[in-house]
Design a protein around this motif. Sequence first.
Motif, mmCIF file in Angstrom:
data_model
loop_
_atom_site.group_PDB
_atom_site.id
_atom_site.type_symbol
_atom_site.label_atom_id
_atom_site.label_comp_id
_atom_site.label_asym_id
_atom_site.label_seq_id
_atom_site.Cartn_x
_atom_site.Cartn_y
_atom_site.Cartn_z
ATOM 1 N N ARG A 21 62.318 -9.832 29.770
ATOM 2 C CA ARG A 21 62.318 -9.607 28.317
ATOM 3 C C ARG A 21 62.980 -10.774 27.585
ATOM 4 N NH1 ARG A 21 64.111 -3.473 29.072
ATOM 5 N NH2 ARG A 21 62.050 -2.515 29.231
ATOM 6 N N GLU A 24 60.766 -13.837 27.313
ATOM 7 C CA GLU A 24 59.742 -13.641 26.289
ATOM 8 C C GLU A 24 60.363 -13.749 24.893
ATOM 9 O OE1 GLU A 24 56.295 -10.453 24.923
ATOM 10 O OE2 GLU A 24 57.494 -10.007 26.702
ATOM 11 N N ARG A 25 61.529 -13.132 24.715
ATOM 12 C CA ARG A 25 62.172 -13.114 23.400
ATOM 13 C C ARG A 25 62.536 -14.517 22.912
ATOM 14 N NH1 ARG A 25 66.314 -10.120 24.565
ATOM 15 N NH2 ARG A 25 67.929 -11.705 24.515
ATOM 16 N N GLY A 27 61.039 -17.216 23.718
ATOM 17 C CA GLY A 27 59.851 -18.063 23.663
ATOM 18 C C GLY A 27 59.650 -18.938 24.886
ATOM 19 N N SER A 30 55.024 -17.161 26.745
ATOM 20 C CA SER A 30 54.247 -16.634 25.623
ATOM 21 C C SER A 30 54.344 -15.115 25.624
ATOM 22 C CB SER A 30 52.785 -17.059 25.734
ATOM 23 O OG SER A 30 52.691 -18.459 25.687
ATOM 24 N N PRO A 31 54.155 -14.496 24.468
ATOM 25 C CA PRO A 31 54.190 -13.030 24.445
ATOM 26 C C PRO A 31 53.206 -12.450 25.453
ATOM 27 C CG PRO A 31 54.151 -13.908 22.219
ATOM 28 C CD PRO A 31 53.934 -15.075 23.151
ATOM 29 N N THR A 33 50.765 -9.677 27.091
ATOM 30 C CA THR A 33 49.863 -8.664 26.536
ATOM 31 C C THR A 33 50.456 -7.280 26.777
ATOM 32 O OG1 THR A 33 48.560 -8.544 28.564
ATOM 33 C CG2 THR A 33 47.791 -10.067 26.880
ATOM 34 N N ARG A 34 50.078 -6.376 25.906
ATOM 35 C CA ARG A 34 50.592 -5.010 25.998
ATOM 36 C C ARG A 34 49.437 -4.034 26.006
ATOM 37 N NH1 ARG A 34 56.307 -4.337 24.337
ATOM 38 N NH2 ARG A 34 57.147 -6.412 24.000
ATOM 39 N N ARG A 40 54.344 -3.732 28.540
ATOM 40 C CA ARG A 40 53.923 -5.079 28.919
ATOM 41 C C ARG A 40 53.022 -5.020 30.153
ATOM 42 N NH1 ARG A 40 59.047 -5.470 26.881
ATOM 43 N NH2 ARG A 40 59.507 -7.274 25.567
ATOM 44 N N ASP A 46 50.610 -15.171 34.090
ATOM 45 C CA ASP A 46 51.996 -14.945 33.669
ATOM 46 C C ASP A 46 52.934 -15.029 34.868
ATOM 47 O OD1 ASP A 46 51.269 -14.384 30.975
ATOM 48 O OD2 ASP A 46 51.017 -12.251 31.427
#
Length: 121
Positions: A21, A24-25, A27, A30-31, A33-34, A40, A46
């Motif tokens: 987390r 991702e937070r 940067g 990349s975010p 996918t959810r 997530r 990834d």
Amino acid sequence: MTHKSIRQAAEELNLSIHTLRYYERIGLISPVTRGDNGHRHYSNEDLCWLSFLTCLRNTGMSISIMKTFMDLARQGDGTLTARAELLSDHREQVCAHIAQLQAQLEQVDTKIHCYQQQAAA
């Protein structure tokens, strides 16, 4: 395409869920996918990036340099030379650290040998 939950990804990469987390937070990645439920879903791509980032972190690269590397990677093939230079610089630091550890290991081995000889006498 196979997707893994955050728990599965954390287990596979030997990272904490918190670390995933956090990456991702800030940067670093990349975010992710959810799914429709908001959970997530980590793709194989990834997981490959996270595995490489884990390698870099485990070899002493700072988060800020890792971010620089990932920013370059996101810019595409025009940054291949810059990325290679960044990794080459990091490699030199890793090699220097290995040499330092090797010298320290030799000191420990010398002390062990000394103690073993004294104990046998």
